[in-house]
Design a protein around this motif. Structure first.
Motif, PDB file in Angstrom:
ATOM      1  N   GLU A   1       0.806  -1.228   0.000  1.00  0.00           N
ATOM      2  CA  GLU A   1       0.000   0.000   0.000  1.00  0.00           C
ATOM      3  C   GLU A   1       0.836   1.273   0.000  1.00  0.00           C
ATOM      4  O   GLU A   1       0.362   2.337   0.379  1.00  0.00           O
ATOM      5  CB  GLU A   1      -1.014  -0.009   1.151  1.00  0.00           C
ATOM      6  CG  GLU A   1      -2.004  -1.160   1.005  1.00  0.00           C
ATOM      7  CD  GLU A   1      -3.203  -1.060   1.929  1.00  0.00           C
ATOM      8  OE1 GLU A   1      -3.537   0.067   2.357  1.00  0.00           O
ATOM      9  OE2 GLU A   1      -3.804  -2.114   2.199  1.00  0.00           O
ATOM     10  N   GLN A   2       2.076   1.175  -0.475  1.00  0.00           N
ATOM     11  CA  GLN A   2       2.917   2.348  -0.661  1.00  0.00           C
ATOM     12  C   GLN A   2       2.888   2.732  -2.135  1.00  0.00           C
ATOM     13  O   GLN A   2       3.270   1.920  -2.976  1.00  0.00           O
ATOM     14  CB  GLN A   2       4.366   2.047  -0.249  1.00  0.00           C
ATOM     15  CG  GLN A   2       4.534   1.675   1.201  1.00  0.00           C
ATOM     16  CD  GLN A   2       4.135   2.808   2.128  1.00  0.00           C
ATOM     17  OE1 GLN A   2       4.510   3.967   1.918  1.00  0.00           O
ATOM     18  NE2 GLN A   2       3.356   2.486   3.139  1.00  0.00           N
ATOM     19  N   PRO A   3       2.398   3.926  -2.465  1.00  0.00           N
ATOM     20  CA  PRO A   3       2.422   4.343  -3.874  1.00  0.00           C
ATOM     21  C   PRO A   3       3.858   4.331  -4.402  1.00  0.00           C
ATOM     22  O   PRO A   3       4.789   4.707  -3.697  1.00  0.00           O
ATOM     23  CB  PRO A   3       1.864   5.772  -3.831  1.00  0.00           C
ATOM     24  CG  PRO A   3       1.078   5.835  -2.554  1.00  0.00           C
ATOM     25  CD  PRO A   3       1.807   4.941  -1.598  1.00  0.00           C
ATOM     26  N   LYS A   4       4.000   3.861  -5.636  1.00  0.00           N
ATOM     27  CA  LYS A   4       5.332   3.731  -6.242  1.00  0.00           C
ATOM     28  C   LYS A   4       5.292   4.211  -7.680  1.00  0.00           C
ATOM     29  O   LYS A   4       4.290   4.037  -8.369  1.00  0.00           O
ATOM     30  CB  LYS A   4       5.788   2.268  -6.199  1.00  0.00           C
ATOM     31  CG  LYS A   4       5.916   1.707  -4.800  1.00  0.00           C
ATOM     32  CD  LYS A   4       6.234   0.234  -4.818  1.00  0.00           C
ATOM     33  CE  LYS A   4       6.254  -0.293  -3.390  1.00  0.00           C
ATOM     34  NZ  LYS A   4       6.409  -1.714  -3.322  1.00  0.00           N
ATOM     35  N   SER A   5       6.421   4.692  -8.149  1.00  0.00           N
ATOM     36  CA  SER A   5       6.540   5.066  -9.563  1.00  0.00           C
ATOM     37  C   SER A   5       6.780   3.805 -10.379  1.00  0.00           C
ATOM     38  O   SER A   5       7.191   2.771  -9.850  1.00  0.00           O
ATOM     39  CB  SER A   5       7.700   6.046  -9.754  1.00  0.00           C
ATOM     40  OG  SER A   5       8.930   5.387  -9.527  1.00  0.00           O
ATOM     41  N   VAL A   6       6.541   3.915 -11.667  1.00  0.00           N
ATOM     42  CA  VAL A   6       6.805   2.790 -12.566  1.00  0.00           C
ATOM     43  C   VAL A   6       8.277   2.400 -12.493  1.00  0.00           C
ATOM     44  O   VAL A   6       8.612   1.212 -12.474  1.00  0.00           O
ATOM     45  CB  VAL A   6       6.379   3.132 -14.019  1.00  0.00           C
ATOM     46  CG1 VAL A   6       6.877   2.097 -15.003  1.00  0.00           C
ATOM     47  CG2 VAL A   6       4.865   3.280 -14.109  1.00  0.00           C
TER      48      VAL A   6
END
Length: 178
Positions: free
Chosen positions: A52-57
């Protein structure tokens, strides 16, 4: 005679592809068995986001060991399936982050519970085998990290070609007429 028996180790890529196709086909069926509507190729990206940690591509690609373009394609497919969404990076407005949607989060909880069954099945297979495939893959990855198959083949080819060179004494018949 079996193709892989005839070709031997030189067909390792083809043999691994067959194994991968078998596992991927089974994975799709397992998702269906549990009513989880994801594609096997989405799993690494999906699982990467289950914390649930937003991540970049870029971060996802590095984490799962796939190329940026491959992850971008998967992200687009998963967005269409409404499993993930884009959010702005508060620290860097130029960057877009990927995160699970509420639907994706609910699927991830179901999937994580089911992964225990998959893990037990894989452990069963491992216990039936003489060799530890997981450890062997790690060994191969390390060896390939040190030197690729391409580099090794180039060296072997060069050694073979040099060993085939024969130096002979000059004789008049070798002189070209210009």
């Amino acid at each position: 005679m079996d193709f892989f028996e005839r070709t031997g180790k030189m067909a390792i890529g083809s043999r691994l592809r067959v194994l991968t196709e078998t596992l991927t086909r089974d994975a799709a069926s397992i998702y269906g068995l549990y009513g989880v509507d994801i594609k096997p190729k989405w799993f690494p990206v999906f699982y990467s986001l289950t914390d649930e940690q937003p991540k970049s591509v870029t971060v996802i690609a590095r984490e799962i060991g796939q190329s940026h373009p491959s992850v971008s394609t998967i992200v687009k497919e998963m967005m269409k399936a409404e499993l993930i969404t884009e959010v702005d990076d508060k620290a860097d407005r130029r960057c877009t982050l990927i995160t699970l949607t509420e639907y994706g989060k609910s699927l991830s909880q179901e999937l994580i519970a089911q992964l225990r069954d998959v893990e037990r099945a894989v452990e069963q297979i491992s216990s039936e085998c003489d060799n530890d495939l997981w450890a062997a893959i790690a060994d191969w990855e390390k060896a390939l990290g040190r030197k690729s198959i391409l580099e090794r083949v180039r060296e072997i080819k060069e050694q073979r070609e040099h060993s085939e060179v024969e130096i002979v004494e000059y004789q008049p018949q070798y002189k070209k007429a210009f």
